[in-house]
Scaffold this motif. Structure first.
Motif, PDB file in Angstrom:
ATOM      1  N   TYR A 284      -8.484  26.921  55.296  1.00 18.35           N
ATOM      2  CA  TYR A 284      -7.580  27.066  54.154  1.00 18.35           C
ATOM      3  C   TYR A 284      -6.524  28.142  54.372  1.00 18.35           C
ATOM      4  CZ  TYR A 284     -10.810  24.112  51.584  1.00 18.35           C
ATOM      5  OH  TYR A 284     -11.592  23.057  51.172  1.00 18.35           O
ATOM      6  N   GLY A 285      -6.605  28.868  55.457  1.00 22.31           N
ATOM      7  CA  GLY A 285      -5.608  29.879  55.749  1.00 22.31           C
ATOM      8  C   GLY A 285      -5.779  31.181  55.016  1.00 22.31           C
ATOM      9  N   GLY A 286      -6.844  31.348  54.248  1.00 17.56           N
ATOM     10  CA  GLY A 286      -7.078  32.600  53.510  1.00 17.56           C
ATOM     11  C   GLY A 286      -8.451  32.624  52.882  1.00 17.56           C
ATOM     12  N   ARG A 287      -8.788  33.754  52.284  1.00 18.10           N
ATOM     13  CA  ARG A 287     -10.102  33.940  51.678  1.00 18.10           C
ATOM     14  C   ARG A 287     -10.035  33.760  50.169  1.00 18.10           C
ATOM     15  NH1 ARG A 287     -10.780  39.775  54.734  1.00 18.10           N
ATOM     16  NH2 ARG A 287     -10.778  38.974  56.882  1.00 18.10           N
ATOM     17  N   SER A 288     -11.242  33.736  49.538  1.00 20.65           N
ATOM     18  CA  SER A 288     -11.325  33.638  48.073  1.00 20.65           C
ATOM     19  C   SER A 288     -12.251  34.747  47.561  1.00 20.65           C
ATOM     20  CB  SER A 288     -11.878  32.271  47.659  1.00 20.65           C
ATOM     21  OG  SER A 288     -13.249  32.151  48.028  1.00 20.65           O
ATOM     22  N   THR A 289     -12.354  34.858  46.245  1.00 21.61           N
ATOM     23  CA  THR A 289     -13.218  35.885  45.648  1.00 21.61           C
ATOM     24  C   THR A 289     -14.697  35.589  45.872  1.00 21.61           C
ATOM     25  OG1 THR A 289     -13.146  34.677  43.542  1.00 21.61           O
ATOM     26  CG2 THR A 289     -11.554  36.466  43.851  1.00 21.61           C
TER      27      THR A 289
END
Length: 499
Positions: free
Chosen positions: A401-406
């Motif tokens: 996804y190209g990035g992280r989440s909480t």
């Protein structure tokens, strides 16, 4: 004598007033009110005095149960030590022959749910002794203002009970003794100090009375909070650690709690014991009970292995929730959890029990790991592997996804905690250090370096498993769960293709 004069004078005064024509009705009503109030006051005061050493039910004396030491799974060392202390009450001639001073007190310590109270109940059956029980909560609730007196009468009660029943020994059990036995730091209320002082005095005075001989058994989850005067030899002579059960003990506890339950042919209690590392006896009992409830919900005549799997998840994570995630969010959660599973299997083959998207508690999905063996000491290599497992969820999101989440917040907290353990244990480049004398910036820099290095290793590892991601993602989206065996089978196929 005063009462007789009063009883004779009052009727005479009433007759005299009637003779004079005075209306005595109001006087009689007022006298009745005074008499009722006086009677209630006397009754209440009497109850307070009579109940000085008693609980709400009227006494601390506890009816003996059918619980024996054989009904307590595991804890063989703790049971042996407690039985030995109780044997001093049974075999007086033998201990006199060796010049052994009888033990005055036994302190049971350990985490909640490990069976401390259960062992005290078994102790009541093991010896022919008078048995009374109280809890720290009862002392706080009932004994405020007169705590020292209540302690005296608690010991008096067990002696009277032993004499009444013709017994030459008695056992007092105080649960949660840290409530009244806490450290005296000069800041406590004086009442608590007086209660503790009286308890110390009573324990010192036990040896003055050969019959009945009294043994004090106490339990606490917080031994570190107890006053040193209470812990010294001559008071609590024996400190028995009641630890969390190991794998053989967990299997024994599970066997005891499933003895009255209809188990299916596929149930493997050894496997359940292996998957419940870190569970207390109380939690294992809850697992057995919840498994039976799941079987009843399914209208199954027997409890199957899948019911135990659900029960473990419930005790560990909480009940299933009604939160319904969107398709995109489900896919992201699946990718996140598959990252954890892949790295876990690569670092410790056979460790994944299942991967699921079923929301429980605060988790939208989770990987249940299966410890191969109980482990209590950890090397840097093992700790780094566990850190990589924690980081793998966020790294998976970065790759796809190209990035992280909480959703990675808790993972990062665990990873940072383990990295700090590496530093504090002298396994980092900083060497053996005293955390009080090391600059916090240096510690943070070393922890950051460990995390960054392991992040890169995790990225390299996960980029090689695209086929496993795609296959397992579809299975998870379709059925919301993939078993560890099914997941390992796909990993093995990928290894064969690569080879």
């Amino acid at each position: 004598m005063g009462k007789e004069i009063l009883y004779g004078t009052v009727p005479a005064v009433i007759i005299f007033l009637l003779f004079l024509g005075v209306n005595v009705g109001p006087f009689l009503l007022f006298a009745a009110i005074l008499f009722t109030a006086y009677f209630l006051f006397i009754k209440q005061g009497g109850n307070m005095q009579i109940g000085a050493g008693k609980s709400k039910s009227g006494s601390h004396a506890v009816k003996k149960t059918n619980i024996s030491f054989s009904d307590i799974g595991g804890q063989e060392r703790a049971k042996k030590e407690l039985r030995e202390a109780l044997d001093f009450l049974l075999h007086k001639e033998a201990i006199e022959q060796y010049g052994i001073r009888p033990l005055k007190g036994v302190l049971l310590t350990g985490p909640p749910g490990t069976g401390k109270t259960l062992m005290a109940k078994a102790a009541a059956n093991y010896t022919n002794s008078a048995f009374v029980a109280a809890s720290g909560a009862q002392f706080v609730e009932m004994y405020v203002g007169v705590g020292a007196q209540r302690v005296r009468e608690l010991f008096k009660e067990v002696k009277q009970l032993a004499e009444k029943n013709g017994q030459d020994s008695g056992i007092i059990f105080i649960d949660e003794i840290d409530v009244i036995g806490g450290k005296r730091d000069g800041q406590q209320q004086r009442e608590y100090d007086q209660t503790l002082n009286q308890l110390l005095t009573e324990m010192d005075g036990m040896t003055t009375s050969e019959k009945p001989r009294i043994l004090l058994v106490a339990a606490t989850n917080r031994k570190d909070m107890l006053d040193s005067a209470l812990l010294r030899p001559g008071r609590f002579d024996r400190h028995i650690q009641v630890d969390l059960p190991d794998k053989p003990a967990r299997a024994q506890i599970l066997t005891l709690h499933t003895d009255n339950k209809p188990l299916g042919l596929d149930v493997n209690l050894d496997k359940v014991a292996q998957e419940t590392f870190g569970f207390s006896g109380a939690q294992l009992e809850s697992v057995c009970n919840e498994a039976a409830i799941y079987a009843m919900r399914d209208e199954s005549e027997q409890i199957m292995q899948r019911h135990f799997s659900l029960a473990i998840d419930k005790v560990m994570m909480g009940e299933m929730t009604d939160r319904e995630a969107s398709k995109d969010e489900k896919e992201r959660v699946a990718i996140h959890e598959l990252g954890h599973a892949i790295v876990s299997e690569r670092m410790r083959p056979g460790s994944v029990s299942q991967v699921t998207l079923t929301p429980r508690g605060q988790a939208l999905g989770y990987v249940r790991q299966n410890p191969m063996d109980d482990q209590y000491l950890y090397t840097r290599e093992y700790m780094e592997g566990q850190i990589m497992v924690c980081l793998a969820g966020a790294v998976s999101e970065e790759i796809y996804y190209g990035g992280r989440s909480t959703g990675s917040k808790n993972d990062f907290e665990q990873a940072l905690h383990m990295a700090q353990e590496i530093v504090q244990s002298g396994m980092s480049k900083l060497g053996i250090i005293n955390m009080n004398y090391v600059d916090k910036a240096s510690v943070h820099q070393e922890v950051h370096a460990i995390i960054e290095q392991l992040l890169e290793k995790t990225r390299v590892m996960l980029r090689e498993h695209d086929a496993v991601y795609r296959y397992s993602l579809q299975v998870l989206l379709d059925s919301e769960v993939i078993s560890g065996d099914q997941f390992r089978e796909k990993l093995s196929e990928m290894d064969m293709v690569v080879a």
